[in-house]
Design an enzyme around this catalytic site. Structure first.
Site, PDB file in Angstrom:
ATOM      1  N   LYS A  13       0.824  -1.211   0.000  1.00  0.00           N
ATOM      2  CA  LYS A  13       0.000   0.000   0.000  1.00  0.00           C
ATOM      3  C   LYS A  13       0.860   1.264   0.000  1.00  0.00           C
ATOM      4  O   LYS A  13       0.619   2.199  -0.778  1.00  0.00           O
ATOM      5  CB  LYS A  13      -0.916  -0.035   1.230  1.00  0.00           C
ATOM      6  CG  LYS A  13      -1.956   1.069   1.277  1.00  0.00           C
ATOM      7  CD  LYS A  13      -2.781   0.916   2.556  1.00  0.00           C
ATOM      8  CE  LYS A  13      -3.793   2.034   2.676  1.00  0.00           C
ATOM      9  NZ  LYS A  13      -4.398   2.064   4.016  1.00  0.00           N
ATOM     10  N   SER A  14       1.871   1.315   0.863  1.00  0.00           N
ATOM     11  CA  SER A  14       2.712   2.506   0.959  1.00  0.00           C
ATOM     12  C   SER A  14       3.448   2.769  -0.348  1.00  0.00           C
ATOM     13  O   SER A  14       3.538   3.922  -0.809  1.00  0.00           O
ATOM     14  CB  SER A  14       3.728   2.341   2.097  1.00  0.00           C
ATOM     15  OG  SER A  14       3.095   2.269   3.340  1.00  0.00           O
ATOM     16  N   ARG A  18       2.967   5.993  -3.277  1.00  0.00           N
ATOM     17  CA  ARG A  18       4.095   6.813  -3.719  1.00  0.00           C
ATOM     18  C   ARG A  18       4.338   6.679  -5.216  1.00  0.00           C
ATOM     19  O   ARG A  18       4.648   7.671  -5.884  1.00  0.00           O
ATOM     20  CB  ARG A  18       5.341   6.443  -2.899  1.00  0.00           C
ATOM     21  CG  ARG A  18       5.253   6.974  -1.462  1.00  0.00           C
ATOM     22  CD  ARG A  18       6.139   6.205  -0.490  1.00  0.00           C
ATOM     23  NE  ARG A  18       6.102   6.801   0.847  1.00  0.00           N
ATOM     24  CZ  ARG A  18       5.134   6.636   1.737  1.00  0.00           C
ATOM     25  NH1 ARG A  18       4.079   5.886   1.423  1.00  0.00           N
ATOM     26  NH2 ARG A  18       5.193   7.209   2.915  1.00  0.00           N
ATOM     27  N   ARG A 109      -9.090  13.625  11.480  1.00  0.00           N
ATOM     28  CA  ARG A 109      -7.678  13.304  11.716  1.00  0.00           C
ATOM     29  C   ARG A 109      -6.826  14.567  11.585  1.00  0.00           C
ATOM     30  O   ARG A 109      -6.958  15.326  10.633  1.00  0.00           O
ATOM     31  CB  ARG A 109      -7.218  12.217  10.745  1.00  0.00           C
ATOM     32  CG  ARG A 109      -7.991  10.924  10.962  1.00  0.00           C
ATOM     33  CD  ARG A 109      -7.808   9.920   9.856  1.00  0.00           C
ATOM     34  NE  ARG A 109      -6.489   9.323   9.850  1.00  0.00           N
ATOM     35  CZ  ARG A 109      -6.113   8.355   9.012  1.00  0.00           C
ATOM     36  NH1 ARG A 109      -6.968   7.893   8.109  1.00  0.00           N
ATOM     37  NH2 ARG A 109      -4.904   7.861   9.065  1.00  0.00           N
ATOM     38  N   SER A 150       7.890   9.930  11.551  1.00  0.00           N
ATOM     39  CA  SER A 150       6.648   9.788  10.783  1.00  0.00           C
ATOM     40  C   SER A 150       6.982   9.761   9.309  1.00  0.00           C
ATOM     41  O   SER A 150       7.486  10.749   8.763  1.00  0.00           O
ATOM     42  CB  SER A 150       5.689  10.944  11.076  1.00  0.00           C
ATOM     43  OG  SER A 150       4.630  10.959  10.117  1.00  0.00           O
ATOM     44  N   GLN A 152       4.886   9.724   6.833  1.00  0.00           N
ATOM     45  CA  GLN A 152       4.022  10.613   6.064  1.00  0.00           C
ATOM     46  C   GLN A 152       4.516  12.047   6.111  1.00  0.00           C
ATOM     47  O   GLN A 152       4.539  12.745   5.092  1.00  0.00           O
ATOM     48  CB  GLN A 152       2.581  10.518   6.576  1.00  0.00           C
ATOM     49  CG  GLN A 152       1.903   9.196   6.257  1.00  0.00           C
ATOM     50  CD  GLN A 152       0.458   9.159   6.714  1.00  0.00           C
ATOM     51  OE1 GLN A 152      -0.034  10.074   7.348  1.00  0.00           O
ATOM     52  NE2 GLN A 152      -0.227   8.073   6.391  1.00  0.00           N
ATOM     53  N   ASP A 302       0.920  -0.593  12.070  1.00  0.00           N
ATOM     54  CA  ASP A 302      -0.333  -1.078  11.484  1.00  0.00           C
ATOM     55  C   ASP A 302      -0.686  -2.492  11.935  1.00  0.00           C
ATOM     56  O   ASP A 302      -1.833  -2.926  11.778  1.00  0.00           O
ATOM     57  CB  ASP A 302      -0.252  -1.045   9.950  1.00  0.00           C
ATOM     58  CG  ASP A 302      -0.355   0.372   9.407  1.00  0.00           C
ATOM     59  OD1 ASP A 302      -0.972   1.230  10.067  1.00  0.00           O
ATOM     60  OD2 ASP A 302       0.197   0.627   8.330  1.00  0.00           O
ATOM     61  N   LYS A 329      -5.786   7.059  14.063  1.00  0.00           N
ATOM     62  CA  LYS A 329      -5.888   6.304  12.813  1.00  0.00           C
ATOM     63  C   LYS A 329      -7.338   6.358  12.318  1.00  0.00           C
ATOM     64  O   LYS A 329      -8.096   7.232  12.712  1.00  0.00           O
ATOM     65  CB  LYS A 329      -5.420   4.859  13.038  1.00  0.00           C
ATOM     66  CG  LYS A 329      -3.911   4.723  13.250  1.00  0.00           C
ATOM     67  CD  LYS A 329      -3.159   4.956  11.955  1.00  0.00           C
ATOM     68  CE  LYS A 329      -1.682   4.629  12.089  1.00  0.00           C
ATOM     69  NZ  LYS A 329      -0.974   4.816  10.798  1.00  0.00           N
ATOM     70  N   ARG A 375      -8.388  -2.713   9.013  1.00  0.00           N
ATOM     71  CA  ARG A 375      -7.469  -3.617   9.731  1.00  0.00           C
ATOM     72  C   ARG A 375      -8.182  -4.318  10.888  1.00  0.00           C
ATOM     73  O   ARG A 375      -7.909  -5.477  11.188  1.00  0.00           O
ATOM     74  CB  ARG A 375      -6.239  -2.864  10.206  1.00  0.00           C
ATOM     75  CG  ARG A 375      -5.437  -2.284   9.043  1.00  0.00           C
ATOM     76  CD  ARG A 375      -4.029  -1.893   9.407  1.00  0.00           C
ATOM     77  NE  ARG A 375      -3.426  -1.129   8.335  1.00  0.00           N
ATOM     78  CZ  ARG A 375      -2.909  -1.637   7.223  1.00  0.00           C
ATOM     79  NH1 ARG A 375      -2.912  -2.949   7.043  1.00  0.00           N
ATOM     80  NH2 ARG A 375      -2.384  -0.870   6.294  1.00  0.00           N
TER      81      ARG A 375
END
Length: 414
Positions: A13-14, A18, A109, A150, A152, A302, A329, A375
């Site tokens: 996913k990450s 990107r 968030r 982090s 992100q 995660d 989250k 999740r």
């Protein structure tokens, strides 16, 4: 009868996020194979289309022809924190006005963890929560020290640095997910990394235009982790996950499984897109309680819902600390994990920054709700493979990160 077989989990996913976002601003056409086509990543794909990239999807790949003219747009990021935070970095250096919004969960968030560092480069951003309004500006490179590790935030600043004049430097206290600095060189941008006594320094020189490339996305270890858990806890179970990303910042969960006594077999090591991949096999085993804290946390943030489930079946008291990030989250994951595991018989309590779990405890039947968290839905489904009377409501939310989850589960149950 336990779960047995081989699974090829969806692309990471990450890395997919990107690849989509970088491809969208690269010169030329980037070809991406084995991308994760879950809802979160599709939000990133739609975002680059909205700002002017051209996207073509085939059964084999995704082709993205990038744009250097970032068109004004209002972009719905859905439930994807990665999309809104990384895109903020890209659009901060655009020449138009952009609005980034999302669903009700995303709007709760906090975004100041990204907007504040971006202003140090000269960005003009209105809002601490979505919707954000970004007025594209000329940016100037700067040095920014992350208060906490982090990926992100680091990525947002580095992506903004592509549009800035001069050098942009990010200093992180400990190593966080490093896919951005690994992928940027694939797109032709030089990244300098220096390990220091009090942190890790990542530098790039701007302005820099990305150059199109070809990327094959390996399997997501956060998705594979559900099968690693199922194999470890099940009776007479053995599951192999193929072509899984083995980035050191992403396999903290495997290391904790080893700490707990699991037998982890790694084979067929390869390299793709600057990342190591491998096949990973786990089988049924008994587990011991552990304490998880500090520098371990970023590499398995995660997977903490799964660690909580594992801990319910381990001998002794498991303590999870330094994971306060879980409270912001998709849900407050500390509260939702503790509440739902209690409903199915676990001895577990929440702390301010983690949880305490005593085991082993037999799981009991109950109807539990995913609370709209992908999740959590998958963790509870794995629990139901141990206790069939557990019923999970709202399990369609797995579309966010693992659309074929229930198909793969059926394959392993045969």
């Amino acid at each position: 009868m336990g779960l047995r077989g081989t699974v090829k989990v969806p692309g990471d996913k990450s890395m997919t996020h990107r690849a989509f976002l970088m491809g969208g601003i690269a010169e030329g056409t980037t070809v991406i194979t084995n991308a994760l086509m879950g809802a979160d990543c599709l939000a990133s794909l739609a975002a680059v289309e909205a700002i002017g990239a051209r996207v073509e999807r085939t059964e084999q790949d995704i082709q993205i022809t990038g744009t250097d003219q970032l068109k004004a747009a209002t972009i719905d990021c859905g439930n994807s924190g990665t999309t809104i935070r990384l895109l903020s970095g890209i659009l901060a250096g655009g020449q138009e006005t952009y609005t980034l919004t999302g669903d009700a969960s995303l709007q709760k968030r906090p975004m100041d963890r990204v907007t504040v560092p971006l202003t140090t480069l000269g960005a003009t951003i209105e809002g601490n929560y979505a919707p954000l309004t970004i007025h594209g500006q000329h940016l100037v490179g700067t040095s920014y020290t992350l208060p906490v590790a982090s990926a992100q935030v680091k990525s947002a600043v580095l992506l903004a640095g592509l549009f800035a004049t001069g050098e942009t430097t990010v200093i992180e206290p400990v190593l966080s997910r490093d896919h951005t600095e690994r992928m940027l060189p694939k797109f032709g941008v030089e990244v300098t990394i220096q390990e220091q006594e009090h942190g890790r320094q990542i530098r790039l020189q701007g302005p820099a235009r990305l150059q199109a490339t070809t990327i094959d996305i390996p399997g997501d270890p956060s998705s594979a982790a559900f099968w690693w858990t199922a194999a470890t806890l099940g009776q007479d179970s053995s599951i192999t996950t193929e072509h899984v990303l083995m980035n050191p910042t992403r396999i903290g969960f495997l290391q904790v499984l080893r700490q707990m006594g699991a037998s982890v077999e790694i084979s067929n090591r390869q390299e793709t897109a600057g990342e190591e991949t491998a096949d990973v096999t786990l089988a049924t085993t008994s587990l011991q309680a552990v304490t998880i804290e500090g520098e371990q946390i970023p590499s398995l943030i995660d997977e903490i819902p799964l660690l909580a489930l594992l801990a319910t079946q381990a001998d002794g008291r498991t303590i999870i600390r330094d994971a306060a990030e879980l409270r912001v989250k998709e849900t407050d994951r500390i509260e939702t994990v503790v509440t739902t595991l209690r409903q199915i018989g676990a001895t577990i309590e929440a702390t301010e920054d983690g949880m305490i779990i005593d085991g082993p405890t037999p799981l009991t039947g109950a109807t539990v709700d995913s609370a709209g968290d992908h999740r959590l839905a998958m963790m509870l489904t794995i629990a139901s493979t141990l206790q069939p009377e557990i019923q999970v409501l709202g399990n369609e939310v797995v579309e966010v990160s693992y659309p074929t989850f229930y198909d793969d589960l059926k394959t392993l149950q045969q």
